[in-house]
Enzyme design. Structure first.
Site, PDB file in Angstrom:
ATOM      1  N   LYS A 156       0.839  -1.218   0.000  1.00 47.22           N
ATOM      2  CA  LYS A 156       0.000   0.000   0.000  1.00 47.22           C
ATOM      3  C   LYS A 156       0.862   1.251   0.000  1.00 47.22           C
ATOM      4  O   LYS A 156       0.635   2.171  -0.783  1.00 47.22           O
ATOM      5  CB  LYS A 156      -0.897  -0.010   1.246  1.00 47.22           C
ATOM      6  CG  LYS A 156      -1.523   1.331   1.569  1.00 47.22           C
ATOM      7  CD  LYS A 156      -2.362   1.290   2.821  1.00 47.22           C
ATOM      8  CE  LYS A 156      -1.630   1.500   4.122  1.00 47.22           C
ATOM      9  NZ  LYS A 156      -1.449   2.904   4.529  1.00 47.22           N
TER      10      LYS A 156
ATOM     11  N   ARG B 257      -8.704  -0.382   5.110  1.00 51.19           N
ATOM     12  CA  ARG B 257      -7.907   0.699   4.503  1.00 51.19           C
ATOM     13  C   ARG B 257      -6.564   0.178   4.015  1.00 51.19           C
ATOM     14  O   ARG B 257      -6.018   0.700   3.047  1.00 51.19           O
ATOM     15  CB  ARG B 257      -7.653   1.800   5.542  1.00 51.19           C
ATOM     16  CG  ARG B 257      -8.861   2.628   5.842  1.00 51.19           C
ATOM     17  CD  ARG B 257      -8.479   3.808   6.682  1.00 51.19           C
ATOM     18  NE  ARG B 257      -7.357   4.525   6.043  1.00 51.19           N
ATOM     19  CZ  ARG B 257      -6.712   5.530   6.582  1.00 51.19           C
ATOM     20  NH1 ARG B 257      -7.067   5.965   7.762  1.00 51.19           N
ATOM     21  NH2 ARG B 257      -5.715   6.108   5.960  1.00 51.19           N
TER      22      ARG B 257
ATOM     23  N   CYS C 161      -4.925  12.881  13.998  1.00 54.17           N
ATOM     24  CA  CYS C 161      -5.014  11.485  13.580  1.00 54.17           C
ATOM     25  C   CYS C 161      -5.051  10.631  14.842  1.00 54.17           C
ATOM     26  O   CYS C 161      -4.520  11.037  15.885  1.00 54.17           O
ATOM     27  CB  CYS C 161      -3.774  11.180  12.751  1.00 54.17           C
ATOM     28  SG  CYS C 161      -3.576   9.475  12.282  1.00 54.17           S
TER      29      CYS C 161
ATOM     30  N   ARG D 184      -4.596  10.539   5.036  1.00 53.27           N
ATOM     31  CA  ARG D 184      -3.539  11.557   5.123  1.00 53.27           C
ATOM     32  C   ARG D 184      -2.568  11.481   3.963  1.00 53.27           C
ATOM     33  O   ARG D 184      -1.983  12.494   3.574  1.00 53.27           O
ATOM     34  CB  ARG D 184      -2.752  11.379   6.422  1.00 53.27           C
ATOM     35  CG  ARG D 184      -3.571  11.433   7.651  1.00 53.27           C
ATOM     36  CD  ARG D 184      -2.690  11.185   8.838  1.00 53.27           C
ATOM     37  NE  ARG D 184      -1.631  12.162   8.884  1.00 53.27           N
ATOM     38  CZ  ARG D 184      -1.750  13.379   9.386  1.00 53.27           C
ATOM     39  NH1 ARG D 184      -2.874  13.772   9.908  1.00 53.27           N
ATOM     40  NH2 ARG D 184      -0.727  14.209   9.372  1.00 53.27           N
TER      41      ARG D 184
ATOM     42  N   GLN E 106       7.527  19.490   7.827  1.00 57.58           N
ATOM     43  CA  GLN E 106       8.765  19.163   7.099  1.00 57.58           C
ATOM     44  C   GLN E 106       8.537  19.162   5.583  1.00 57.58           C
ATOM     45  O   GLN E 106       9.400  19.578   4.825  1.00 57.58           O
ATOM     46  CB  GLN E 106       9.297  17.793   7.540  1.00 57.58           C
ATOM     47  CG  GLN E 106       9.706  17.749   8.988  1.00 57.58           C
ATOM     48  CD  GLN E 106      10.860  18.698   9.287  1.00 57.58           C
ATOM     49  OE1 GLN E 106      11.890  18.666   8.620  1.00 57.58           O
ATOM     50  NE2 GLN E 106      10.662  19.561  10.254  1.00 57.58           N
TER      51      GLN E 106
ATOM     52  N   ASP F  52       4.626   0.307  12.262  1.00 57.71           N
ATOM     53  CA  ASP F  52       3.420  -0.323  11.705  1.00 57.71           C
ATOM     54  C   ASP F  52       3.297  -1.800  12.096  1.00 57.71           C
ATOM     55  O   ASP F  52       2.290  -2.437  11.770  1.00 57.71           O
ATOM     56  CB  ASP F  52       3.408  -0.194  10.173  1.00 57.71           C
ATOM     57  CG  ASP F  52       3.194   1.235   9.711  1.00 57.71           C
ATOM     58  OD1 ASP F  52       2.785   2.076  10.533  1.00 57.71           O
ATOM     59  OD2 ASP F  52       3.449   1.513   8.523  1.00 57.71           O
TER      60      ASP F  52
HETATM   61  C1  EPZ Z   1       4.266   6.804   6.725  1.00 54.42           C
HETATM   62  O1  EPZ Z   1       3.480   7.847   7.296  1.00 54.42           O
HETATM   63  C2  EPZ Z   1       3.344   5.639   6.507  1.00 54.42           C
HETATM   64  N1  EPZ Z   1       2.291   6.050   5.590  1.00 54.42           N
HETATM   65  C3  EPZ Z   1       2.781   5.190   7.852  1.00 54.42           C
HETATM   66  O2  EPZ Z   1       1.993   4.035   7.620  1.00 54.42           O
HETATM   67  C4  EPZ Z   1       3.940   4.819   8.787  1.00 54.42           C
HETATM   68  O3  EPZ Z   1       3.424   4.510  10.062  1.00 54.42           O
HETATM   69  C5  EPZ Z   1       4.897   5.997   8.899  1.00 54.42           C
HETATM   70  O4  EPZ Z   1       5.331   6.429   7.582  1.00 54.42           O
HETATM   71  C6  EPZ Z   1       6.145   5.670   9.701  1.00 54.42           C
HETATM   72  O5  EPZ Z   1       6.820   4.591   9.123  1.00 54.42           O
HETATM   73  C7  EPZ Z   1       2.533   6.036   4.268  1.00 54.42           C
HETATM   74  O6  EPZ Z   1       3.601   5.717   3.791  1.00 54.42           O
HETATM   75  C8  EPZ Z   1       1.394   6.409   3.374  1.00 54.42           C
HETATM   76  P1  EPZ Z   1       6.229  10.086   8.899  1.00 54.42           P
HETATM   77  P2  EPZ Z   1       4.048   9.322   7.353  1.00 54.42           P
HETATM   78  O7  EPZ Z   1       6.099  11.411   8.206  1.00 54.42           O
HETATM   79  O8  EPZ Z   1       4.921   9.562   6.202  1.00 54.42           O
HETATM   80  C9  EPZ Z   1       6.660  13.283  12.417  1.00 54.42           C
HETATM   81  C10 EPZ Z   1       0.160   2.615   7.973  1.00 54.42           C
HETATM   82  O9  EPZ Z   1      -0.358   2.014   8.958  1.00 54.42           O
HETATM   83  N2  EPZ Z   1       6.575  14.312  11.363  1.00 54.42           N
HETATM   84  O10 EPZ Z   1       7.376   9.222   8.552  1.00 54.42           O
HETATM   85  O11 EPZ Z   1       2.866  10.221   7.549  1.00 54.42           O
HETATM   86  C11 EPZ Z   1       5.358  12.507  12.564  1.00 54.42           C
HETATM   87  O12 EPZ Z   1       4.416  13.206  13.356  1.00 54.42           O
HETATM   88  C12 EPZ Z   1       0.668   4.020   8.131  1.00 54.42           C
HETATM   89  O13 EPZ Z   1       0.229   2.126   6.839  1.00 54.42           O
HETATM   90  C13 EPZ Z   1       6.733  15.654  11.691  1.00 54.42           C
HETATM   91  O14 EPZ Z   1       6.930  16.001  12.849  1.00 54.42           O
HETATM   92  O15 EPZ Z   1       4.890   9.268   8.659  1.00 54.42           O
HETATM   93  C14 EPZ Z   1       5.845  11.226  13.160  1.00 54.42           C
HETATM   94  O16 EPZ Z   1       6.019  11.366  14.550  1.00 54.42           O
HETATM   95  C15 EPZ Z   1       0.232   4.739   9.320  1.00 54.42           C
HETATM   96  N3  EPZ Z   1       6.662  16.583  10.678  1.00 54.42           N
HETATM   97  C16 EPZ Z   1       7.213  11.027  12.498  1.00 54.42           C
HETATM   98  O17 EPZ Z   1       7.591  12.314  12.010  1.00 54.42           O
HETATM   99  C17 EPZ Z   1       6.443  16.249   9.374  1.00 54.42           C
HETATM  100  O18 EPZ Z   1       6.391  17.146   8.526  1.00 54.42           O
HETATM  101  C18 EPZ Z   1       7.238  10.042  11.330  1.00 54.42           C
HETATM  102  O19 EPZ Z   1       6.161  10.331  10.444  1.00 54.42           O
HETATM  103  C19 EPZ Z   1       6.308  14.891   9.053  1.00 54.42           C
HETATM  104  C20 EPZ Z   1       6.371  13.940  10.064  1.00 54.42           C
END
Ligand code: EPZ
Length: 423
Positions: free
Chosen positions: A22, A402, A120, A96, A129, A310
């Site tokens: 996915k 999902r 969320c 998201r 970021q 995950d």
């Molecule tokens: C991706 O989400 C995945 N989603 C998530 O999968 C996964 O849990 C996550 O990466 C971590 O591996 C997709 O790929 C579509 P992050 P993402 O930005 O990119 C913080 C699932 O179950 N952060 O890597 O949204 C954030 O709050 C899902 O399939 C900032 O602070 O996650 C978090 O604490 C859920 N500022 C950390 O970084 C930003 O601008 C990592 O989030 C971006 C992120």
């Protein structure tokens, strides 16, 4: 609304095929916006988030069609010369990952209007970021009426340097997609190294992008003026595979997960072995044998190649019946223990304190109705249902749908007594 009903206590045996990822399919579909014409993405799982991305692209003016029969995992996309460069709140609020269109839109059309995702269930999840990095490429960003309005003042983004403050998967992907059409060189530091990021880099290269360093923390991109349509086959889903491996490791199971890649799951495999599961890499995939009661194991989630957040909830289910106490630390998201309250209803003994959960193994779980709160939590509840004595009903299955392509249809042929019913 559907529910999943499981009569637990049956060890799983047999073979199961893993679907496409996915979290690799979604960015690949978004990447199609970068070039006019007919694209195809293969090995795309048929699940709700992919359909949402399809609706989003259709809202913009693209044609999105999933194949039938043997081609049911191929999504064809026709991207016109111009689109409505907007991701509306109605779609972003349900997924998201819709924010992944921001980079491609501003790169190709010099402007984008994308709803801010909002909160969320698993944490705050800001996109600061993404926005800072796009600013470093010359985008002007304004937040108005709940939307991000991004503009490239000269019509085209400019290459630039940016070091991410936090490791962000979709942030890295969004900015990679923005930089491939920017003028000049972009150097991104502290990038996410997840296999899905590397898969997107490969997809972009297939479109003609000049990009190197994916899978490491520094990615370098030389912008090109035009890309060609995409034909890409996405990688196997390491989280679905991991979920199936944990299912196999439960109580005496013996399961071959076909098509999964061990190198994408080392963080999990190491902990499964430590918990007493036997893992065997075979040419077709990975075989797992769960022998006796699991051993307790401490683990902490971390960006790749660490233990994936995950998989945290699913692994916790295995440890809930371990022969001793385990400490689980969640470092990626601040609120990802929602499954704990539901596991307690099944007889687990777990206490949380901030980022850590103390899991005291119990000898058995007992079935009960439980409520899914997010995608991976719902997968964990299905696993717990497989383990629990008696009947478990998992409600709010739309969370599960999902991100899993009918998980019950993968588990039933392995002997699980599981069925989907109208709630
Ligand atoms: C991706 O989400 C995945 N989603 C998530 O999968 C996964 O849990 C996550 O990466 C971590 O591996 C997709 O790929 C579509 P992050 P993402 O930005 O990119 C913080 C699932 O179950 N952060 O890597 O949204 C954030 O709050 C899902 O399939 C900032 O602070 O996650 C978090 O604490 C859920 N500022 C950390 O970084 C930003 O601008 C990592 O989030 C971006 C992120």
């Amino acid at each position: 609304m559907d529910k999943i009903v499981i009569e637990g206590g049956v060890p799983l045996r047999g073979e199961v095929q893993v679907s496409g990822a996915k979290n690799a399919a979604l960015p690949a579909m978004a990447a199609s916006l970068l070039a006019e014409g007919d694209h195809a993405v293969a090995n795309v799982p048929d699940l709700a988030d992919v359909r949402t991305m399809g609706r989003l692209l259709a809202h913009m003016g693209c044609e999105v069609v999933r194949g039938a029969g043997d081609d049911r995992h191929v999504v064809s996309l026709r991207v016109p010369r111009s689109v409505i460069p907007e991701a509306p709140y109605e779609l972003v609020k349900t997924m998201r990952a819709s924010v992944l269109v921001l980079g491609p839109l501003v790169a190709r059309w010099g402007r984008a209007r994308v709803s801010l995702p909002g909160g969320c269930a698993i944490g705050a999840r800001p996109i600061d970021q993404h926005l800072k990095a796009l600013s470093a490429l010359g985008a002007e960003i304004a937040l108005e009426h709940g939307y991000v309005e991004a503009r490239a003042p000269s019509g085209r983004l400019q290459g630039g340097s940016f070091v991410f403050d936090v490791n962000t998967v979709t942030g890295t992907e969004n900015v990679m997609m923005a930089a491939v059409l920017a003028e000049g060189r972009t150097v991104l530091g502290n990038c996410a190294c997840e296999p899905e990021v590397a898969d997107l880099a490969r997809a972009l290269r297939e479109m003609g992008a000049s990009i190197e360093g994916e899978g490491t923390t520094e990615i370098r991109i030389d912008g090109v003026e035009r890309l060609r349509p995409l034909y890409h086959r996405v990688i196997p889903d390491r989280i679905e595979a991991g979920t199936l491996l944990v299912a196999g490791a439960l109580a005496g199971g013996d399961v071959l997960v076909r098509g999964c890649l061990a190198e994408h799951m080392e963080g999990l495999l190491e902990k499964l072995r430590a918990a007493g599961a036997t893992l065997e890499a075979v040419p077709a995939g990975l075989r797992v044998i769960g022998d006796g009661r699991p051993r307790p194991v401490d683990f902490r989630t971390a960006p790749f190649p660490g233990f994936a957040t995950d998989m945290q909830a699913q692994m916790m289910v295995l440890l809930a019946v371990a022969d001793g106490s385990s400490v689980v630390t969640e470092t990626v998201f601040e609120n990802r223990f929602m499954h704990v309250q539901e596991l307690l209803r099944l007889g687990a003994d777990i206490t949380t304190d901030g980022k850590t959960a103390l899991v005291k193994g119990v000898t058995e779980l007992s079935g009960a109705p439980v409520m899914a709160s997010d995608l991976r939590a719902s997968a964990a509840l299905v696993l717990a249902g497989l383990l629990a004595k008696g009947s478990t009903e998992v409600l709010r299955v739309y969370h599960l749908d999902r991100g899993y392509e009918r998980l019950e249809d993968k588990l039933a042929p392995l002997g699980a007594r599981i069925r989907r019913m109208k709630a």
